[in-house]
Every structure is written in C-alpha cells, then in structure tokens.
Design an enzyme around this catalytic site. Structure first.
Site, PDB file in Angstrom:
ATOM      1  N   GLU A  81       0.844  -1.195   0.000  1.00 44.60           N
ATOM      2  CA  GLU A  81       0.000   0.000   0.000  1.00 44.60           C
ATOM      3  C   GLU A  81       0.879   1.244   0.000  1.00 44.60           C
ATOM      4  O   GLU A  81       0.387   2.356   0.151  1.00 44.60           O
ATOM      5  CB  GLU A  81      -0.944  -0.001   1.195  1.00 44.60           C
ATOM      6  N   CYS A 113      -3.450  -3.482   4.330  1.00 44.48           N
ATOM      7  CA  CYS A 113      -2.577  -4.569   4.800  1.00 44.48           C
ATOM      8  C   CYS A 113      -2.991  -5.940   4.273  1.00 44.48           C
ATOM      9  O   CYS A 113      -2.281  -6.929   4.494  1.00 44.48           O
ATOM     10  CB  CYS A 113      -2.551  -4.616   6.325  1.00 44.48           C
ATOM     11  N   SER A 206     -10.637   2.255  13.968  1.00 38.85           N
ATOM     12  CA  SER A 206      -9.937   1.205  13.211  1.00 38.85           C
ATOM     13  C   SER A 206      -9.796  -0.067  14.041  1.00 38.85           C
ATOM     14  O   SER A 206      -9.852  -1.182  13.516  1.00 38.85           O
ATOM     15  CB  SER A 206      -8.566   1.686  12.716  1.00 38.85           C
ATOM     16  N   HIS A 239      -2.710 -10.383  12.268  1.00 39.42           N
ATOM     17  CA  HIS A 239      -2.147  -9.131  11.745  1.00 39.42           C
ATOM     18  C   HIS A 239      -1.784  -8.273  12.961  1.00 39.42           C
ATOM     19  O   HIS A 239      -2.599  -8.096  13.869  1.00 39.42           O
ATOM     20  CB  HIS A 239      -3.187  -8.424  10.868  1.00 39.42           C
ATOM     21  N   LYS A 248      -6.113  -8.113  21.731  1.00 39.70           N
ATOM     22  CA  LYS A 248      -7.543  -7.813  21.564  1.00 39.70           C
ATOM     23  C   LYS A 248      -8.169  -8.790  20.559  1.00 39.70           C
ATOM     24  O   LYS A 248      -9.294  -9.250  20.727  1.00 39.70           O
ATOM     25  CB  LYS A 248      -7.727  -6.375  21.047  1.00 39.70           C
ATOM     26  N   ASN A 282       4.650  -1.893  12.832  1.00 38.20           N
ATOM     27  CA  ASN A 282       3.708  -2.299  11.791  1.00 38.20           C
ATOM     28  C   ASN A 282       4.418  -2.286  10.441  1.00 38.20           C
ATOM     29  O   ASN A 282       5.050  -1.295  10.077  1.00 38.20           O
ATOM     30  CB  ASN A 282       2.505  -1.345  11.753  1.00 38.20           C
ATOM     31  N   SER A 315      -7.338  -2.511   6.306  1.00 36.71           N
ATOM     32  CA  SER A 315      -8.333  -1.466   6.504  1.00 36.71           C
ATOM     33  C   SER A 315      -9.083  -1.212   5.207  1.00 36.71           C
ATOM     34  O   SER A 315      -8.589  -1.447   4.114  1.00 36.71           O
ATOM     35  CB  SER A 315      -7.647  -0.178   6.965  1.00 36.71           C
TER      36      SER A 315
HETATM   37  P1  HMG Z   1      -3.964   6.422  21.654  1.00 33.46           P
HETATM   38  O1  HMG Z   1      -5.230   7.187  21.746  1.00 33.46           O
HETATM   39  O2  HMG Z   1      -2.701   7.197  21.643  1.00 33.46           O
HETATM   40  O3  HMG Z   1      -3.782   5.398  22.826  1.00 33.46           O
HETATM   41  O4  HMG Z   1      -4.062   5.552  20.315  1.00 33.46           O
HETATM   42  P2  HMG Z   1      -4.851   4.874  23.895  1.00 33.46           P
HETATM   43  O5  HMG Z   1      -5.223   5.964  24.795  1.00 33.46           O
HETATM   44  O6  HMG Z   1      -5.950   4.115  23.208  1.00 33.46           O
HETATM   45  O7  HMG Z   1      -3.918   3.860  24.695  1.00 33.46           O
HETATM   46  C1  HMG Z   1      -3.422   2.703  24.079  1.00 33.46           C
HETATM   47  C2  HMG Z   1      -3.332   1.623  25.143  1.00 33.46           C
HETATM   48  O8  HMG Z   1      -2.313   1.976  26.093  1.00 33.46           O
HETATM   49  C3  HMG Z   1      -4.615   1.451  25.948  1.00 33.46           C
HETATM   50  O9  HMG Z   1      -4.763   0.077  26.211  1.00 33.46           O
HETATM   51  C4  HMG Z   1      -4.314   2.204  27.253  1.00 33.46           C
HETATM   52  O10 HMG Z   1      -5.059   1.751  28.362  1.00 33.46           O
HETATM   53  C5  HMG Z   1      -2.832   1.885  27.414  1.00 33.46           C
HETATM   54  P3  HMG Z   1      -6.145  -0.673  25.810  1.00 33.46           P
HETATM   55  O11 HMG Z   1      -7.233   0.041  26.503  1.00 33.46           O
HETATM   56  O12 HMG Z   1      -6.260  -0.525  24.306  1.00 33.46           O
HETATM   57  O13 HMG Z   1      -5.925  -2.085  26.237  1.00 33.46           O
HETATM   58  N1  HMG Z   1      -2.087   2.847  28.242  1.00 33.46           N
HETATM   59  C6  HMG Z   1      -1.102   2.481  29.088  1.00 33.46           C
HETATM   60  N2  HMG Z   1      -0.602   1.277  29.407  1.00 33.46           N
HETATM   61  C7  HMG Z   1       0.434   1.237  30.295  1.00 33.46           C
HETATM   62  N3  HMG Z   1       0.945   2.352  30.889  1.00 33.46           N
HETATM   63  C8  HMG Z   1       0.458   3.575  30.600  1.00 33.46           C
HETATM   64  C9  HMG Z   1      -0.622   3.683  29.663  1.00 33.46           C
HETATM   65  N4  HMG Z   1      -1.319   4.708  29.147  1.00 33.46           N
HETATM   66  C10 HMG Z   1      -2.212   4.187  28.284  1.00 33.46           C
HETATM   67  N5  HMG Z   1       0.986   4.649  31.172  1.00 33.46           N
HETATM   68  C11 HMG Z   1      -3.954   3.860  18.675  1.00 33.46           C
HETATM   69  C12 HMG Z   1      -3.700   4.204  20.141  1.00 33.46           C
HETATM   70  C13 HMG Z   1      -3.585   2.402  18.441  1.00 33.46           C
HETATM   71  C14 HMG Z   1      -5.438   4.069  18.351  1.00 33.46           C
HETATM   72  C15 HMG Z   1      -3.073   4.802  17.793  1.00 33.46           C
HETATM   73  O14 HMG Z   1      -1.729   4.529  18.021  1.00 33.46           O
HETATM   74  C16 HMG Z   1      -3.364   4.659  16.303  1.00 33.46           C
HETATM   75  O15 HMG Z   1      -4.254   5.319  15.762  1.00 33.46           O
HETATM   76  N6  HMG Z   1      -2.594   3.776  15.588  1.00 33.46           N
HETATM   77  C17 HMG Z   1      -2.801   3.542  14.146  1.00 33.46           C
HETATM   78  C18 HMG Z   1      -4.047   2.732  13.863  1.00 33.46           C
HETATM   79  C19 HMG Z   1      -3.926   1.257  14.152  1.00 33.46           C
HETATM   80  O16 HMG Z   1      -2.844   0.710  14.284  1.00 33.46           O
HETATM   81  N7  HMG Z   1      -5.089   0.563  14.175  1.00 33.46           N
HETATM   82  C20 HMG Z   1      -5.101  -0.865  14.399  1.00 33.46           C
HETATM   83  C21 HMG Z   1      -6.327  -1.530  13.781  1.00 33.46           C
HETATM   84  S1  HMG Z   1      -6.478  -1.155  12.044  1.00 33.46           S
HETATM   85  C22 HMG Z   1      -5.242  -2.132  11.302  1.00 33.46           C
HETATM   86  O17 HMG Z   1      -4.679  -2.996  11.902  1.00 33.46           O
HETATM   87  C23 HMG Z   1      -4.917  -1.816   9.866  1.00 33.46           C
HETATM   88  C24 HMG Z   1      -3.593  -1.094   9.665  1.00 33.46           C
HETATM   89  O18 HMG Z   1      -2.519  -1.996   9.833  1.00 33.46           O
HETATM   90  C25 HMG Z   1      -3.551  -0.431   8.278  1.00 33.46           C
HETATM   91  C26 HMG Z   1      -3.816  -1.274   7.057  1.00 33.46           C
HETATM   92  O19 HMG Z   1      -4.655  -2.135   6.998  1.00 33.46           O
HETATM   93  O20 HMG Z   1      -3.167  -0.939   6.050  1.00 33.46           O
HETATM   94  C27 HMG Z   1      -3.420   0.021  10.658  1.00 33.46           C
END
Ligand code: HMG
Length: 394
Positions: A81, A113, A206, A239, A248, A282, A315
């Site tokens: 991609e 992906c 996502s 993935h 998850k 990733n 995605s």
């Molecule tokens: P965010 O808002 O920065 O983080 O975004 P958060 O507030 O959701 O926290 C992440 C986790 O850390 C949470 O755990 C918190 O509790 C924990 P969860 O509730 O999820 O179990 N946390 C802590 N843990 C320990 N100590 C601490 C602490 N503070 C918080 N102090 C997000 C996170 C992944 C959304 C962001 O990084 C993002 O947007 N990433 C890109 C999107 C992504 O990877 N999506 C995955 C699904 S889609 C997919 O897989 C397709 C993809 O590969 C693309 C394709 O297909 O081409 C992305």
C-alpha cells in the site's frame, strides 16, 4: 495436491528507534508504548530504502533459502500500500533486480494490509488449478508505515518486507485455500489519499473495524470447518499493527467460541508470534507473515504437523481467517535465517536523527540523491522521472 509456503524471507531497514526514546521525547509514559501498545522498537527506513529495496532483499532471502532459480518463478506479485509509482508496479523493479525471467506474470496488489494475503490466495489457486505448470509463485509483502511526527499513530509505524515462495509440496506451511473465512466492509478507518505520503486514521474506530472483521471472518471459517474451535490450533498468528491489537484479536476470536477466560491461552498460542513484530512495528502487508516467521523461529514448542490459524486484516476493509499445517522441519528452516541477528544488527537512532529522516523522506522522490552509503539493493534517486536502483554488486 499439497500447496503452501515453501520458504520465507524477511528484510528490515538498517535503522530503528526505541519506543522508550520516542515516548520520552513526546512526553508520554514509556509504559504506554511498551505495554499499552506492546511495541518496543520500530524500523525506520533511511532515504535510500523504499518498498522496492525492502521487497528485493526479502525475495532474495526466500529464493536463497529454498535454493530456487529465477526461471522457476511463473508469478511475481508484490502486495503493498506504499507503492512507488501510480502505474509501474513494485514487482517489475523486483523482477529486474533479481533477474526473474520474462515468462512470468508480474503485478502488484493493493488492499491496505490485506494486499499480500490477496496475492497469496491467488498464488495458491493458480498452483492448484494446474495453470502454474510446475512453476512457483513469489509473493512479496513490502511497506513503509508512516503516520507522521507527533500523531497518535506515530508509535505504530514501522518498515519491512516478507517474501513467501509458494509452491507444490511446500516445506514450511501447507495451506488449504478452500477453507478460508472472509469478511469485507466499506469503512473509512484508515486511508492514504493520493496526495499524501502519510496515512490518515480514525485510530479507535480502526480497532473496532479490525475486531468486527475478525468476528466475521472467523464465523465464516467455522462454517467451512465444522467442529474446529480455537483450542484445535497449536498457535494463532494475527495481523499485528501493534502487539496489544493481537491480544484484543485473540480475546475476540476466543469469545466467539464462548471462552470466558481468553487471556489464559494467550502465552501458549500467541506470544511467540509477537517476538519479532514487537521489535519492528507495523509493516502493513507483511505484518501477519512476520508474525508467522516469528512463531516458527522463536517458539520453543515442537510445531511439526500442527494446525495453526492465521488472520489477515486490511483497513477499508477486507479480512481473512485461514489455517495451515506446519511441515516437519519448518522451524529449523526458519531458524537458519537468523532473523533475530538481522534485527540486532540495526543502528538505533536518536530522536533528532529519526525526525530528520522522517522530514527528509518528504523530498526524496523529487531529486536525485547525491551520495549513497553501503552495499546491497538501494534507491539511487529519480532521473528523467524514472526511479533508479542499484543491486548488491553495483
Ligand atoms: P492512543 O489514543 O494514543 O492510545 O491511540 P490509547 O489511549 O488508546 O492507549 C493505548 C493503550 O495503552 C490502551 O490500552 C491504554 O489503556 C494503554 P487498551 O485500553 O487498548 O488495552 N495505556 C497504558 N498502558 C500502560 N501504561 C500507561 C498507559 N497509558 C495508556 N501509562 C492507537 C492508540 C492504536 C489508536 C493509535 O496509536 C493509532 O491510531 N494507531 C494507528 C491505527 C492502528 O494501528 N489501528 C489498528 C487496527 S487497524 C489495522 O490494523 C490496519 C492497519 O494496519 C492499516 C492497514 O490495513 O493498512 C493500521
């Protein structure tokens, strides 16, 4: 006819950054990235590295590992991609760099992906149908994942490629393309408009889209494989956009079987597949297959003949849950690639150097690079609107 993955190759950029360093620079508790996201280190591509050079190195490793000759390849597909041209596929550059012959189907596939999995399934069907006439397919998944500096997605970047040599009588993993569960939905969870080098993402949405997709694909798989449940898999590879997502996914999958304590099986079924992704980040299309390579190279269990489950998500979206059987000796074959040593050889960047590289990439397509360090496949720059590359001996 037995079909599947005969050999695997992996490439990563020579640079990486520790997520502890990134967290401190962003004023975030390191535990959020290390435990909350589940990634320790991510690959960073220098400006003379792109999707083509990553793909060529991974493909070369797979070919060498199998002892395959270029003229045995009848289909060369790159799933990506983060292609380098709107028309010319990454696979054509790879064909040239590896000396793959002209009697070959050469093309690129795209669906976020999932693009590499689409190519893998096509390759399996091509071989099973008899159209391959004994030839092999080379499927390469290659990407540079970029969300940009100081975005929520920043700790979930990475770069790398995984190549799969697909053949009859495979020596790593037998696959059955008639028993794969699918799920697709028109969603806007992650995308990259034509004018942007960085991806846009609705991050938390996502995650939900991924979970909806694994539910749909796994339910479809269960209809195609009556009586099979998650307990029947010696291991599961998902993935891995980041390690926590695999946790998850595992909870979601096992809850469909009615498992009220899905975390109890996580270490035994999933942890080994996350050892390498946690150090790379990733890599989009290659992410599931890096998890597979991680499982085969780091698992301490004897997986010979065992059933494993694989989940691919792209995605947009399209997803697939499928199963494979590990061929006797596969773990030793992948261990011989010494993938951990490949990761250990990378240079760790300071935050200043990482940010400088991220900014420099913005301009690389428009100019010819003046100097290029090192040996191996590398991007030399653009000359008369044509991208140019060097091979290992140039
Ligand atoms: P965010 O808002 O920065 O983080 O975004 P958060 O507030 O959701 O926290 C992440 C986790 O850390 C949470 O755990 C918190 O509790 C924990 P969860 O509730 O999820 O179990 N946390 C802590 N843990 C320990 N100590 C601490 C602490 N503070 C918080 N102090 C997000 C996170 C992944 C959304 C962001 O990084 C993002 O947007 N990433 C890109 C999107 C992504 O990877 N999506 C995955 C699904 S889609 C997919 O897989 C397709 C993809 O590969 C693309 C394709 O297909 O081409 C992305």
């Amino acid at each position: 006819m037995k079909v599947g993955i005969d050999a695997i190759g992996v490439s990563v950029p020579a640079l990486c950054i520790d997520l502890e360093v990134l967290a401190k620079a962003r004023g975030v508790a390191p535990s959020k990235y290390l435990d909350g996201i589940g990634t320790w280190r991510m690959g960073v591509a220098p400006i003379d590295e792109d999707t083509v050079t990553l793909a060529a190195r991974a493909a070369q490793m797979a070919m060498t590992s199998a002892g395959a000759k270029p003229d045995e390849i009848g289909m060369l597909v790159v799933g990506t991609e983060t292609g380098v041209d709107h028309s010319k596929p990454v696979s054509s550059f790879v064909q040239g760099l590896l000396g793959i012959g002209s009697r070959c189907r050469v093309f690129e596939t795209k669906h976020a992906c999932y693009g590499g999995t689409a190519a893998l399934m096509m390759a399996l069907d091509w071989i099973r149908s008899g159209s391959a006439n004994g030839r092999k397919a080379l499927v390469v998944c290659s990407d540079i994942a970029r969300y940009g500096l100081k975005t929520p997605g920043e700790p979930t970047q990475g770069a790398g490629a995984v190549a799969l040599l697909v053949s009859e009588n495979p020596r790593l993993l037998e696959l059955d393309p008639s028993r794969t569960g699918q799920f697709a939905a028109d969603v806007h969870d992650f995308w990259r408009p034509l004018y942007s080098k960085d991806a846009f993402v609705d991050g938390h949405y996502s995650v939900q889209c991924y979970l909806d997709a694994i539910s749909g694909a796994y339910k479809h798989f269960r209809e195609l494989a009556p009586g099979v449940t998650a307990d029947d898999f010696a291991a599961l590879a998902y993935h891995v956009p980041y390690g926590k997502m695999a946790r998850k996914a595992h909870r979601q999958l096992r809850s469909i079987d009615g498992d009220a304590a899905p975390d109890a099986s996580f270490d035994a079924q999933v942890s080994a597949s996350l050892a390498l992704p946690a150090q790379v980040g990733n890599i989009y299309t290659g992410s599931l297959y890096l998890a597979l390579a991680s499982l085969l190279s780091t698992s301490t269990r004897d997986l010979d003949g065992q059933r494993i489950g694989l989940f691919s998500y792209g995605s947009g979206s399209c997803a697939e849950f499928f199963e494979g059987h590990v061929v006797a000796g596969a773990q030793a074959r992948v261990q011989a690639l010494q993938l951990q040593a490949l990761l250990d050889a990378r240079r760790k960047l300071t935050i200043e150097d990482y940010e400088a590289i991220m900014r420099a990439r913005e301009a690389t397509d428009e100019k010819t690079m003046e100097t290029v360090a090192g040996d191996g496949f590398r991007f030399l720059g653009v000359d008369a609107h044509k991208r140019t590359y060097a091979g290992p001996s140039a």
